[in-house]
Design a protein around this motif. Structure first.
Motif, PDB file in Angstrom:
ATOM      1  N   ILE A 133       1.707  -9.087  10.645  1.00 18.21           N
ATOM      2  CA  ILE A 133       0.916  -7.903  10.978  1.00 18.21           C
ATOM      3  C   ILE A 133       0.463  -7.278   9.657  1.00 18.21           C
ATOM      4  CG2 ILE A 133       0.868  -5.652  12.136  1.00 18.21           C
ATOM      5  CD1 ILE A 133       1.503  -7.776  14.166  1.00 18.21           C
ATOM      6  N   VAL A 134      -0.827  -7.183   9.475  1.00 19.42           N
ATOM      7  CA  VAL A 134      -1.374  -6.617   8.240  1.00 19.42           C
ATOM      8  C   VAL A 134      -1.981  -5.253   8.552  1.00 19.42           C
ATOM      9  CG1 VAL A 134      -2.999  -6.940   6.336  1.00 19.42           C
ATOM     10  CG2 VAL A 134      -1.926  -8.933   7.400  1.00 19.42           C
ATOM     11  N   TYR A 135      -1.559  -4.256   7.768  1.00 21.23           N
ATOM     12  CA  TYR A 135      -2.151  -2.921   7.910  1.00 21.23           C
ATOM     13  C   TYR A 135      -2.869  -2.608   6.604  1.00 21.23           C
ATOM     14  CZ  TYR A 135      -2.568   2.150   8.406  1.00 21.23           C
ATOM     15  OH  TYR A 135      -3.056   3.436   8.481  1.00 21.23           O
ATOM     16  N   SER A 136      -4.072  -2.110   6.720  1.00 22.42           N
ATOM     17  CA  SER A 136      -4.869  -1.865   5.524  1.00 22.42           C
ATOM     18  C   SER A 136      -5.406  -0.441   5.515  1.00 22.42           C
ATOM     19  CB  SER A 136      -6.038  -2.855   5.482  1.00 22.42           C
ATOM     20  OG  SER A 136      -6.823  -2.633   4.324  1.00 22.42           O
ATOM     21  N   THR A 137      -5.332   0.181   4.338  1.00 19.96           N
ATOM     22  CA  THR A 137      -5.788   1.567   4.209  1.00 19.96           C
ATOM     23  C   THR A 137      -6.443   1.722   2.836  1.00 19.96           C
ATOM     24  OG1 THR A 137      -5.021   3.861   4.441  1.00 19.96           O
ATOM     25  CG2 THR A 137      -3.580   2.359   3.234  1.00 19.96           C
ATOM     26  N   PRO A 138      -7.307   2.706   2.649  1.00 14.48           N
ATOM     27  CA  PRO A 138      -7.960   2.849   1.339  1.00 14.48           C
ATOM     28  C   PRO A 138      -6.935   3.128   0.246  1.00 14.48           C
ATOM     29  CG  PRO A 138      -9.073   4.194   2.994  1.00 14.48           C
ATOM     30  CD  PRO A 138      -7.812   3.693   3.619  1.00 14.48           C
ATOM     31  N   ASP A 139      -7.168   2.573  -0.922  1.00 14.18           N
ATOM     32  CA  ASP A 139      -6.282   2.786  -2.069  1.00 14.18           C
ATOM     33  C   ASP A 139      -6.241   4.272  -2.412  1.00 14.18           C
ATOM     34  OD1 ASP A 139      -4.641   2.313  -4.156  1.00 14.18           O
ATOM     35  OD2 ASP A 139      -6.173   1.458  -5.479  1.00 14.18           O
ATOM     36  N   GLY A 140      -5.026   4.793  -2.552  1.00 11.58           N
ATOM     37  CA  GLY A 140      -4.865   6.183  -2.969  1.00 11.58           C
ATOM     38  C   GLY A 140      -5.180   7.206  -1.901  1.00 11.58           C
ATOM     39  N   TYR A 141      -5.199   6.776  -0.626  1.00  9.23           N
ATOM     40  CA  TYR A 141      -5.507   7.742   0.442  1.00  9.23           C
ATOM     41  C   TYR A 141      -4.384   8.766   0.569  1.00  9.23           C
ATOM     42  CZ  TYR A 141      -6.013   9.796   5.035  1.00  9.23           C
ATOM     43  OH  TYR A 141      -6.115  10.685   6.052  1.00  9.23           O
ATOM     44  N   SER A 142      -4.732  10.029   0.743  1.00  7.59           N
ATOM     45  CA  SER A 142      -3.724  11.026   1.104  1.00  7.59           C
ATOM     46  C   SER A 142      -4.257  11.815   2.294  1.00  7.59           C
ATOM     47  CB  SER A 142      -3.422  11.956  -0.064  1.00  7.59           C
ATOM     48  OG  SER A 142      -4.451  12.927  -0.192  1.00  7.59           O
ATOM     49  N   SER A 143      -3.320  12.386   3.045  1.00  5.90           N
ATOM     50  CA  SER A 143      -3.710  13.003   4.311  1.00  5.90           C
ATOM     51  C   SER A 143      -4.716  14.143   4.114  1.00  5.90           C
ATOM     52  CB  SER A 143      -2.485  13.518   5.051  1.00  5.90           C
ATOM     53  OG  SER A 143      -1.733  14.345   4.183  1.00  5.90           O
ATOM     54  N   GLU A 199      -9.036   8.656   7.689  1.00  4.07           N
ATOM     55  CA  GLU A 199      -8.454   7.503   7.010  1.00  4.07           C
ATOM     56  C   GLU A 199      -9.083   6.236   7.578  1.00  4.07           C
ATOM     57  OE1 GLU A 199      -4.249   7.004   7.556  1.00  4.07           O
ATOM     58  OE2 GLU A 199      -4.239   5.044   6.572  1.00  4.07           O
ATOM     59  N   ASP A 200      -9.709   5.467   6.724  1.00  4.36           N
ATOM     60  CA  ASP A 200     -10.436   4.271   7.182  1.00  4.36           C
ATOM     61  C   ASP A 200      -9.466   3.089   7.232  1.00  4.36           C
ATOM     62  OD1 ASP A 200     -12.511   2.622   7.925  1.00  4.36           O
ATOM     63  OD2 ASP A 200     -13.153   2.246   5.858  1.00  4.36           O
ATOM     64  N   TRP A 201      -8.567   3.153   8.241  1.00  8.34           N
ATOM     65  CA  TRP A 201      -7.555   2.098   8.293  1.00  8.34           C
ATOM     66  C   TRP A 201      -7.986   0.925   9.186  1.00  8.34           C
ATOM     67  CZ3 TRP A 201      -6.302   1.583  13.330  1.00  8.34           C
ATOM     68  CH2 TRP A 201      -6.269   2.732  14.145  1.00  8.34           C
ATOM     69  N   TYR A 202      -7.352  -0.209   8.957  1.00  9.35           N
ATOM     70  CA  TYR A 202      -7.576  -1.430   9.742  1.00  9.35           C
ATOM     71  C   TYR A 202      -6.218  -2.091   9.950  1.00  9.35           C
ATOM     72  CZ  TYR A 202     -12.335  -0.900   7.910  1.00  9.35           C
ATOM     73  OH  TYR A 202     -13.564  -0.423   7.568  1.00  9.35           O
ATOM     74  N   TRP A 203      -6.139  -2.889  10.963  1.00  8.65           N
ATOM     75  CA  TRP A 203      -4.936  -3.713  11.082  1.00  8.65           C
ATOM     76  C   TRP A 203      -5.310  -5.027  11.758  1.00  8.65           C
ATOM     77  CZ3 TRP A 203      -2.823  -5.430  15.713  1.00  8.65           C
ATOM     78  CH2 TRP A 203      -3.355  -4.838  16.870  1.00  8.65           C
ATOM     79  N   ALA A 220       0.819  -1.211   0.000  1.00 10.39           N
ATOM     80  CA  ALA A 220       0.000   0.000   0.000  1.00 10.39           C
ATOM     81  C   ALA A 220       0.855   1.265   0.000  1.00 10.39           C
ATOM     82  CB  ALA A 220      -0.931  -0.006   1.216  1.00 10.39           C
ATOM     83  N   GLY A 221       2.186   1.118   0.187  1.00  6.78           N
ATOM     84  CA  GLY A 221       3.073   2.279   0.147  1.00  6.78           C
ATOM     85  C   GLY A 221       2.875   3.240   1.300  1.00  6.78           C
ATOM     86  N   VAL A 222       2.728   2.708   2.512  1.00  7.25           N
ATOM     87  CA  VAL A 222       2.512   3.603   3.657  1.00  7.25           C
ATOM     88  C   VAL A 222       3.687   3.587   4.637  1.00  7.25           C
ATOM     89  CG1 VAL A 222       0.002   3.543   3.559  1.00  7.25           C
ATOM     90  CG2 VAL A 222       1.216   1.806   4.884  1.00  7.25           C
TER      91      VAL A 222
END
Ligand code: ZN
Length: 342
Positions: free
Chosen positions: A187-197, A202-206, A113-115
């Protein structure tokens, strides 16, 4: 099968790991001896004195003698339970052992995801953890679309992904598809595709997924405190990036993870069992305060009469004694045992 070590999301807070809990039970011994305040089949009436007054009880055994075999069995039973209790207390102290994992295992970061903005920091943190515990850690970042529905960019899953009910199920699939063993911690971290601050919320999950072999080190209490910290760090986005949230959580966990821990649940359970065993032993071996009184009890008939002692005035039961149970004065001959039948 690996299982969740816990997880969380921006909107839902953190949840703890799915695990097993065990329960133990103990049973006490029973005896065929009965003492009651009212008559019952096979019972004989006895009288003893308490506070200068006669007390009547019914028993189906001679309450003046404790049964010897009963005592032996209760001593054996108590000794076994005592050993069991001491063993349980020994189990309360848990010293985790470093896992002897394959040297080919290594820690990896797959930042799809490039985070992860500081790879080295995260890599150092998980390698330190691996050096201490022997558990290889893998950090994967994914997009919500990968599991909520959409086209996955993950090389191993380059096809239509999604329709997972939650990240835990997706993380499970990631684990079993990536690792053939039960030794890793993913450990999986998930965030919406193309999210920018600038997008705001930010609808993140882990989600953490641990192999079964890691359970001795990654206990529920370990993962619970890790989960709380990671969740807090990820939520405090003004102070932490995703990278520093993850690396800080590992850096804080690593120094304490292999220390001995006390399992308070088992400790309190063992103390409760031991207290019960001691009480039971005391009662059975005759520290029972009534045992002394029972030893002085006399059998008596249902029709036994009560009389007042001529010397002290306290009550005694006719036909059960030759001298007053209170002051020791002689009882009139006609009230002594057997007098009525001669
Ligand atoms: Zn008397």
């Amino acid at each position: 099968m690996p299982h969740s070590s816990g997880g969380g999301s921006h909107s839902g807070g953190s949840h703890s790991s799915s695990g097993f809990s065990s329960s133990s039970s103990s049973s006490g011994g029973s005896s065929a001896k009965h003492i009651k305040n009212t008559s019952f089949p096979g019972a004989r009436r006895y009288v003893y004195y308490e506070n200068y007054r006669p007390v009547y009880v019914y028993a189906d055994y001679d309450i003046r003698k404790g049964t010897a075999s009963g005592k032996v069995w209760s001593i054996i039973g108590s000794a076994v339970s005592l050993l069991f209790g001491i063993m349980l207390i020994a189990l309360c102290y848990d010293k985790p052992q470093k896992m002897d994992t394959s040297p080919s295992y290594h820690c990896e970061i797959k930042d799809t995801a490039g985070v992860i903005d500081d790879m080295d920091k995260v890599q150092d943190a998980i390698v330190d953890f691996y050096d201490v515990t022997g558990i290889p850690v893998e950090i994967m970042t994914v997009n919500n679309e990968d599991w909520q529905g959409g086209y996955s960019e993950l090389e191993d899953f380059a096809y239509w992904q999604g329709n997972y009910s939650d990240l835990e199920n997706y993380a499970y699939d990631l684990y079993v598809n990536h690792f053939a063993d039960e030794s890793h911690w993913l450990i999986v971290y998930s965030t919406p595709d193309g999210y920018s601050s600038s997008d705001g919320f930010e609808d993140w999950y882990w989600e953490g997924m641990q192999g079964n072999d890691t359970d001795d080190v990654l206990t529920k209490s370990v993962t619970n405190s890790f989960n709380d910290e990671l969740q807090n760090n990820l939520t405090a986005r003004t102070r932490y990036t995703v990278s520093s949230a993850i690396s800080t959580s590992f850096d804080d966990l690593t120094p304490t993870v292999m220390k001995s821990k006390v399992n308070w649940t088992i400790l309190f359970t063992s103390i409760a069992i031991l207290a019960f065993v001691c009480l039971h032993a005391c009662l059975m071996i005759g520290i029972n305060p009534k045992a002394r009184k029972y030893a002085k009890a006399k059998p008596c008939s249902d029709a036994a009469q009560e009389k007042a002692c001529e010397y002290c005035g306290y009550t005694y039961v006719v036909d059960t004694c030759t001298e007053c149970p209170h002051c020791g004065a002689p009882i009139p001959p006609e009230d002594q045992p057997g007098a009525r039948f001669t």
